[in-house]
Design a protein around this motif. Structure first.
Motif, short mmCIF file in Angstrom:
data_model
loop_
_atom_site.label_atom_id
_atom_site.label_comp_id
_atom_site.label_asym_id
_atom_site.label_seq_id
_atom_site.Cartn_x
_atom_site.Cartn_y
_atom_site.Cartn_z
N ILE A 64 0.83 -1.20 0.00
CA ILE A 64 0.00 0.00 0.00
C ILE A 64 0.87 1.25 0.00
CG2 ILE A 64 -1.62 1.34 1.39
CD1 ILE A 64 -2.91 -1.29 2.24
N GLU A 65 1.93 1.25 0.77
CA GLU A 65 2.83 2.41 0.81
C GLU A 65 3.42 2.70 -0.56
OE1 GLU A 65 5.71 1.44 3.69
OE2 GLU A 65 4.44 1.89 5.42
N ILE A 66 3.92 1.64 -1.21
CA ILE A 66 4.59 1.83 -2.50
C ILE A 66 3.59 2.25 -3.57
CG2 ILE A 66 5.85 0.65 -4.34
CD1 ILE A 66 7.12 -1.10 -2.13
N GLU A 67 2.46 1.56 -3.66
CA GLU A 67 1.52 1.86 -4.73
C GLU A 67 0.79 3.18 -4.50
OE1 GLU A 67 -0.95 -1.06 -6.31
OE2 GLU A 67 0.49 -2.70 -6.10
N LEU A 68 0.53 3.51 -3.24
CA LEU A 68 -0.08 4.81 -2.97
C LEU A 68 0.86 5.95 -3.35
CD1 LEU A 68 -2.05 4.55 0.39
CD2 LEU A 68 -2.95 5.03 -1.88
N PHE A 69 2.13 5.76 -3.07
CA PHE A 69 3.11 6.78 -3.45
C PHE A 69 3.13 6.97 -4.96
CE2 PHE A 69 7.42 7.93 -4.82
CZ PHE A 69 7.58 9.13 -4.15
N ALA A 70 3.12 5.86 -5.71
CA ALA A 70 3.12 5.95 -7.18
C ALA A 70 1.84 6.61 -7.69
CB ALA A 70 3.28 4.55 -7.78
N MET A 71 0.71 6.25 -7.12
CA MET A 71 -0.57 6.81 -7.57
C MET A 71 -0.67 8.30 -7.26
SD MET A 71 -3.20 3.72 -6.62
CE MET A 71 -4.65 4.58 -7.24
N PHE A 72 -0.25 8.67 -6.04
CA PHE A 72 -0.30 10.10 -5.69
C PHE A 72 0.67 10.91 -6.55
CE2 PHE A 72 -2.30 8.91 -1.54
CZ PHE A 72 -3.43 9.70 -1.70
N THR A 73 1.80 10.31 -6.89
CA THR A 73 2.74 11.00 -7.78
C THR A 73 2.12 11.27 -9.14
OG1 THR A 73 4.64 9.96 -6.68
CG2 THR A 73 5.01 10.85 -8.89
N VAL A 74 1.42 10.26 -9.67
CA VAL A 74 0.74 10.43 -10.96
C VAL A 74 -0.34 11.49 -10.86
CG1 VAL A 74 -0.76 9.28 -12.62
CG2 VAL A 74 1.27 8.11 -11.76
N ILE A 75 -1.12 11.46 -9.79
CA ILE A 75 -2.21 12.42 -9.65
C ILE A 75 -1.68 13.85 -9.54
CG2 ILE A 75 -4.02 13.22 -8.07
CD1 ILE A 75 -4.68 10.32 -7.52
#
Length: 506
Positions: A64-75
């Protein structure tokens, strides 16, 4: 920021305006948050299926930490609109125009009034930071590449403009028909019925048009108009059929030479100059300049070529002018020998040539519309991809590839001009285009260039799309490896804790 056409200036703002509208709709309806819910469910369920509960919790947390970071970066970078984009801030520099750059609202085209501020929604568009950088970088690369391509005259456009010139004035059209019936037809009939010795090395095509120099110096000196021609004064020494004591006409009946050259006209305007005036001045000037620079012909000769083309396009109205010109033509036998090979291609070429011109003219419009559609549909693409970083990379390369079409078309244009000039050095003899013996070769050039304008951009975008997919796949693979490492670390930590607890129990 530079763009590739006048239309792209306005459609870019409109596309990004709709992007912001659709993104706001997705946020307000809550659909924009669905990927986060899916992420939580997936990162919790997958480790539980494959690991013990204790290990699964640690793995889920790290994922969750890794994928949330990637998703928030994209957003933050590629989804949320942040920077202002206005058509007045977009510019277009037309190639080979000494760096003359125009901006939105001041392009000098009808787009300025059609795509006004009110027509574009009355508000400025917002664009995400990432896409602003992609568009700025793509525009800069295009501009630098096009500057490096040598400038060349647009032979096809120049030919198209002259070939499509027509006699718009109905009175002038009727006068040209009278000249054909009263002057050219009798002169040619007399020449064919009574063979005469022609001057040494006469231009073969000189006889086969209304303004023949040979006829002007010969039969046209004695042949006259059958009716009074407006603007030519009565001449008692010429118009002997009138008795001044009985009737004095306002206009006279000029000789064919006077009629053509304007000698004796009250405004010194003959039929030749009147017909030349039917060709748009800018088109004629461009044609004369282009042919003079490429073929080294005097501009007066080039003007005659344009005039011959205008007359040839009205051949049907002149009651068989083309058939009379072809009569007793020494090149007729040579043309007949190749007719079997060219007839089918000729029929195709007559319709394909304007199609190719239309393709070249429509290409930037199609590009601008495609880019607009990409921009306005991108919120749904990013949502359905769950804000995947690899999909952002893929779309970035796709946008770059579509914008790079401009460079590919510039290369195709350069190749088109030089191939036409090399394979068909007499391309400017438009009045004889149908009878040229190298018609098949010219058609090959047309089909090749059409392929470059249509197939090459699609092939280019397909190749870069595949490359973007590979790059995106590598990025997502790296993220997956980070997740796998987190899972492995959690599993190893759990196993170590279990082993230590077992020892304590013992």
């Amino acid at each position: 920021m530079s763009v590739s056409s006048y239309l792209e200036i306005y459609l870019s703002q409109f596309g990004w305006s709709l992007y912001g509208l659709f993104w706001d709709i997705l946020v307000q309806t809550g659909l924009a948050y669905l990927p986060f819910i899916a992420l939580l469910l997936r990162t919790i369920a997958e480790p539980i299926k494959s690991q013990e509960a204790k290990d699964a919790s640690s793995t889920s947390l790290r994922r969750i930490e890794i994928e949330l970071f990637a998703m928030f970066t994209v957003i933050v970078l590629a989804v949320q609109p942040t920077l202002t984009l206005q058509h007045t801030g977009l510019s277009y520099t037309k190639a080979c125009t000494s760096g003359q750059t125009v901006s939105g609202g001041n392009t000098g085209t009808t787009y300025d009034s059609t795509f006004s501020h009110a027509a574009l929604g009355g508000v400025s568009a917002k664009i995400p930071l990432w896409w602003y950088g992609v568009l700025a970088l793509s525009g800069g690369i295009n501009a630098a590449a096009i500057v490096g391509i040598p400038c060349s005259a647009d032979i096809r456009l120049t030919s198209f403009k002259i070939s499509n010139a027509r006699i718009q004035d109905p009175q002038l059209r009727q006068q040209a028909r009278l000249f054909f019936n009263d002057c050219y037809t009798p002169a040619m009939a007399g020449l064919l019925d009574n063979p005469q010795t022609l001057p040494n090395n006469p231009a073969q095509e000189d006889l086969y048009w209304l303004g023949s120099t040979y006829l002007l110096n010969g039969a046209y000196q004695s042949l006259r108009a059958s009716t009074n021609v407006t603007g030519f004064s009565y001449d008692k020494n010429r118009d002997l059929e009138y008795n001044p004591a009985v009737y004095l006409p306002k206009d006279g009946k000029p000789t064919c030479a006077q009629w053509w050259t304007g000698q004796g006209h009250i405004h010194k305007i003959g039929l030749r100059d009147a017909l030349v005036g039917q060709i748009e001045t800018s088109h004629l000037t461009d044609f004369k300049t282009t042919v003079a620079s490429l073929a080294g012909k005097p501009q007066q000769d080039v003007e005659e070529i344009a005039l011959k083309t205008l007359i040839a396009r009205e051949a049907g109205y002149f009651n068989g002018l083309r058939d009379l010109n072809s009569y007793n033509d020494p090149g007729l036998t040579t043309s007949a020998q190749s007719i079997a090979a060219t007839f089918g291609g000729l029929l195709e070429a007559l319709s394909f040539y304007p199609v190719l011109y239309m393709i070249k003219a429509a290409a930037p419009i199609v590009q601008a519309v495609i880019l607009m559609l990409i921009y306005l549909l991108m919120p749904f693409y990013l949502l359905f991809s769950a804000y995947d970083l690899s999909k952002v990379v893929f779309m970035s390369i796709l946008v770059f590839s579509v914008k790079f079409w401009t460079v590919l078309w510039a290369v195709a244009h350069w190749l088109d001009t030089h191939l036409m000039n090399a394979i068909q050095p007499t391309w400017f003899q438009l009045q004889d285009a149908v009878s040229q013996n190298n018609l098949v070769v010219a058609m090959v050039v047309d089909f090749v260039i059409a392929g470059l304008f249509v197939v090459l951009p699609l092939f280019w975008s397909g190749v870069l799309g595949w490359a973007g997919h590979r790059v995106g796949s590598e990025i997502i693979s790296s993220v997956n490896r980070m997740r796998d490492y987190a899972g492995a670390a959690g599993k190893t930590g759990g196993a170590a804790a279990e082993k230590a607890a077992t020892k304590l129990i013992k």
